[in-house]
Write a protein that holds these residues in place. Structure first.
Motif, mmCIF file in Angstrom:
data_model
loop_
_atom_site.group_PDB
_atom_site.id
_atom_site.type_symbol
_atom_site.label_atom_id
_atom_site.label_comp_id
_atom_site.label_asym_id
_atom_site.label_seq_id
_atom_site.Cartn_x
_atom_site.Cartn_y
_atom_site.Cartn_z
ATOM 1 N N GLN A 199 1.042 -1.326 -0.099
ATOM 2 C CA GLN A 199 -0.007 0.018 0.192
ATOM 3 C C GLN A 199 0.451 1.496 0.088
ATOM 4 O O GLN A 199 0.565 2.649 -0.163
ATOM 5 C CB GLN A 199 -0.820 -0.112 1.723
ATOM 6 C CG GLN A 199 -1.850 -1.033 1.019
ATOM 7 C CD GLN A 199 -3.350 -0.909 2.604
ATOM 8 O OE1 GLN A 199 -2.478 -0.320 3.248
ATOM 9 N NE2 GLN A 199 -3.831 -2.145 2.591
ATOM 10 N N THR A 200 2.239 1.039 -0.366
ATOM 11 C CA THR A 200 2.729 2.265 0.349
ATOM 12 C C THR A 200 3.735 2.835 -1.090
ATOM 13 O O THR A 200 3.782 1.288 -1.924
ATOM 14 C CB THR A 200 4.097 1.924 1.451
ATOM 15 O OG1 THR A 200 4.851 1.190 0.867
ATOM 16 C CG2 THR A 200 3.763 2.104 2.722
ATOM 17 N N ALA A 206 8.293 0.648 7.307
ATOM 18 C CA ALA A 206 8.862 1.673 7.865
ATOM 19 C C ALA A 206 10.346 0.872 8.505
ATOM 20 O O ALA A 206 10.074 -0.358 9.638
ATOM 21 C CB ALA A 206 8.330 2.688 8.647
ATOM 22 N N GLN A 207 11.419 0.773 9.056
ATOM 23 C CA GLN A 207 12.224 0.839 10.066
ATOM 24 C C GLN A 207 12.207 1.577 11.596
ATOM 25 O O GLN A 207 11.443 2.901 11.268
ATOM 26 C CB GLN A 207 13.419 0.654 9.726
ATOM 27 C CG GLN A 207 14.424 -1.056 9.006
ATOM 28 C CD GLN A 207 13.261 -1.967 9.648
ATOM 29 O OE1 GLN A 207 13.606 -2.471 10.415
ATOM 30 N NE2 GLN A 207 13.203 -2.373 8.600
ATOM 31 N N PRO A 208 11.955 1.607 12.600
ATOM 32 C CA PRO A 208 11.987 2.600 13.909
ATOM 33 C C PRO A 208 12.754 3.290 13.342
ATOM 34 O O PRO A 208 12.404 4.994 14.022
ATOM 35 C CB PRO A 208 13.002 1.818 15.180
ATOM 36 C CG PRO A 208 11.733 0.112 14.362
ATOM 37 C CD PRO A 208 11.906 -0.022 13.598
ATOM 38 N N GLU A 209 14.237 3.636 13.280
ATOM 39 C CA GLU A 209 15.018 4.518 12.796
ATOM 40 C C GLU A 209 14.813 5.531 11.965
ATOM 41 O O GLU A 209 15.511 6.522 11.978
ATOM 42 C CB GLU A 209 16.508 3.587 12.207
ATOM 43 C CG GLU A 209 16.728 2.850 13.809
ATOM 44 C CD GLU A 209 16.540 1.543 13.313
ATOM 45 O OE1 GLU A 209 15.624 1.341 12.813
ATOM 46 O OE2 GLU A 209 16.989 0.845 14.462
ATOM 47 N N ASN A 230 2.000 18.043 10.990
ATOM 48 C CA ASN A 230 1.627 16.504 11.366
ATOM 49 C C ASN A 230 2.295 16.684 10.407
ATOM 50 O O ASN A 230 2.599 16.434 9.162
ATOM 51 C CB ASN A 230 0.491 16.402 11.398
ATOM 52 C CG ASN A 230 -0.031 14.808 11.703
ATOM 53 O OD1 ASN A 230 1.284 14.256 11.937
ATOM 54 N ND2 ASN A 230 -0.644 13.809 10.861
ATOM 55 N N LEU A 231 3.610 15.474 10.590
ATOM 56 C CA LEU A 231 4.628 15.053 9.701
ATOM 57 C C LEU A 231 4.243 13.378 9.419
ATOM 58 O O LEU A 231 3.944 12.452 10.727
ATOM 59 C CB LEU A 231 6.141 15.113 10.229
ATOM 60 C CG LEU A 231 7.355 14.914 9.065
ATOM 61 C CD1 LEU A 231 7.091 15.178 8.151
ATOM 62 C CD2 LEU A 231 8.613 14.853 9.919
ATOM 63 N N SER A 232 3.602 13.099 8.156
ATOM 64 C CA SER A 232 3.824 11.864 7.956
ATOM 65 C C SER A 232 4.620 11.031 7.515
ATOM 66 O O SER A 232 5.257 11.504 6.534
ATOM 67 C CB SER A 232 2.614 12.302 6.742
ATOM 68 O OG SER A 232 1.698 13.069 7.212
ATOM 69 N N VAL A 233 5.018 9.928 7.960
ATOM 70 C CA VAL A 233 6.207 9.599 7.755
ATOM 71 C C VAL A 233 5.616 8.206 7.568
ATOM 72 O O VAL A 233 5.446 7.123 8.464
ATOM 73 C CB VAL A 233 7.649 9.318 8.989
ATOM 74 C CG1 VAL A 233 8.478 9.050 8.218
ATOM 75 C CG2 VAL A 233 7.788 10.953 9.621
ATOM 76 N N ASN A 234 5.394 7.693 6.286
ATOM 77 C CA ASN A 234 4.595 6.094 5.723
ATOM 78 C C ASN A 234 5.041 5.996 4.347
ATOM 79 O O ASN A 234 4.147 5.244 4.144
ATOM 80 C CB ASN A 234 2.734 6.997 6.577
ATOM 81 C CG ASN A 234 2.337 7.710 4.711
ATOM 82 O OD1 ASN A 234 3.109 8.080 3.806
ATOM 83 N ND2 ASN A 234 0.914 8.651 5.401
ATOM 84 N N GLY A 235 5.781 6.219 3.864
ATOM 85 C CA GLY A 235 5.752 5.834 2.165
ATOM 86 C C GLY A 235 5.503 6.104 1.802
ATOM 87 O O GLY A 235 5.711 5.574 0.615
ATOM 88 N N GLY A 236 4.064 6.919 1.469
ATOM 89 C CA GLY A 236 3.578 7.093 0.389
ATOM 90 C C GLY A 236 2.012 6.509 0.357
ATOM 91 O O GLY A 236 1.806 6.221 -0.188
#
Length: 239
Positions: A199-200, A206-209, A230-236
């Motif tokens: 879905q990305t 994602a990795q925790p780092e 709000n910073l979306s860090v979800n690989g698109g």
């Protein structure tokens, strides 16, 4: 050393995403207090573990007083502690609802209500609230979790306004991670993990780092003109 001489409090800091942030912040020069219900899953001389239930308002007040007395200040607060109790809405019990609300939403309020005004009095600080892609877009079986994570974004924007009053350089931001390979996801069947990854836009989880790197940016002076975001860090994941 982007966090040289900074004092950082990270809730849910015993393992997973909290651990990744704690270890990265230490490498960048910070002293970290990792507050959690459980013991630290790692050892680091610059990370102090502290047993804390964020849903306990009086315990949170005592914790902030302890940290302030010992370290003199709190420069960075990461509200990362969170739990899930998943069920379809028609099957969700009052206990499942209340517990998630108490930890994920009220727990963020319990600490920030003390730390935010202290930062405002000191004239500066960075508060980072960990939300979720579920708080942005919802998810079947997670009405309680989605409500808390959406609420965290609302509190973020409110606090960005409140704690910057009278010229204080207090910044409040949120991070909404996508599915991240912490211990929780390691129990999920591989076919579901593959479905999430597909879905990305980047085709992976994602990795925790990678989430920790986003938190480092918001904690450091490199984001000195970023607040209420709000910073979306979800690989698109939801493009």
């Amino acid at each position: 050393m982007r966090l040289q001489d900074k004092v950082a409090v990270i809730t849910g800091g015993a393992r997973g995403l909290g651990q990744a942030m704690a270890e990265l912040f230490v490498r960048e020069g910070a002293k970290v207090i990792a507050a959690d219900m459980g013991d630290l899953a790692y050892e680091n001389p610059n990370v102090e573990g502290y047993k804390l239930n964020v849903a306990d308002g009086e315990a949170c007040k005592a914790f902030v007083e302890y940290v302030t007395e010992k370290y003199g200040k709190i420069d960075i607060l990461v509200n990362n502690a969170g739990i899930t109790r998943d069920a379809l809405t028609r099957k969700m019990t009052d206990e499942m609802w209340d517990l998630v609300i108490d930890v994920n939403l009220k727990g963020v309020f319990n600490l920030t209500r003390h730390v935010g005004p202290q930062m405002q009095a000191n004239g500066k600080g960075s508060i980072i609230n960990i939300s979720s892609v579920v708080g942005e877009f919802g998810n079947i079986g997670q009405a309680n979790y989605a409500a808390t994570k959406a609420g965290v974004i609302g509190m973020t924007k409110t606090w960005a306004k409140e704690f910057a009053m009278k010229g204080a350089q207090v910044r409040v931001n949120a991070i909404s991670p996508g599915y991240t390979m912490t211990d929780i996801l390691k129990t999920v069947p591989q076919d579901l993990l593959d479905k999430f990854a597909a879905q990305t836009m980047l085709g992976r989880l994602a990795q925790p780092e990678e989430i920790a790197n986003a938190a480092l940016f918001l904690a450091s002076d490199e984001s000195s003109y970023v607040t209420g975001h709000n910073l979306s860090v979800n690989g698109g994941m939801r493009l």
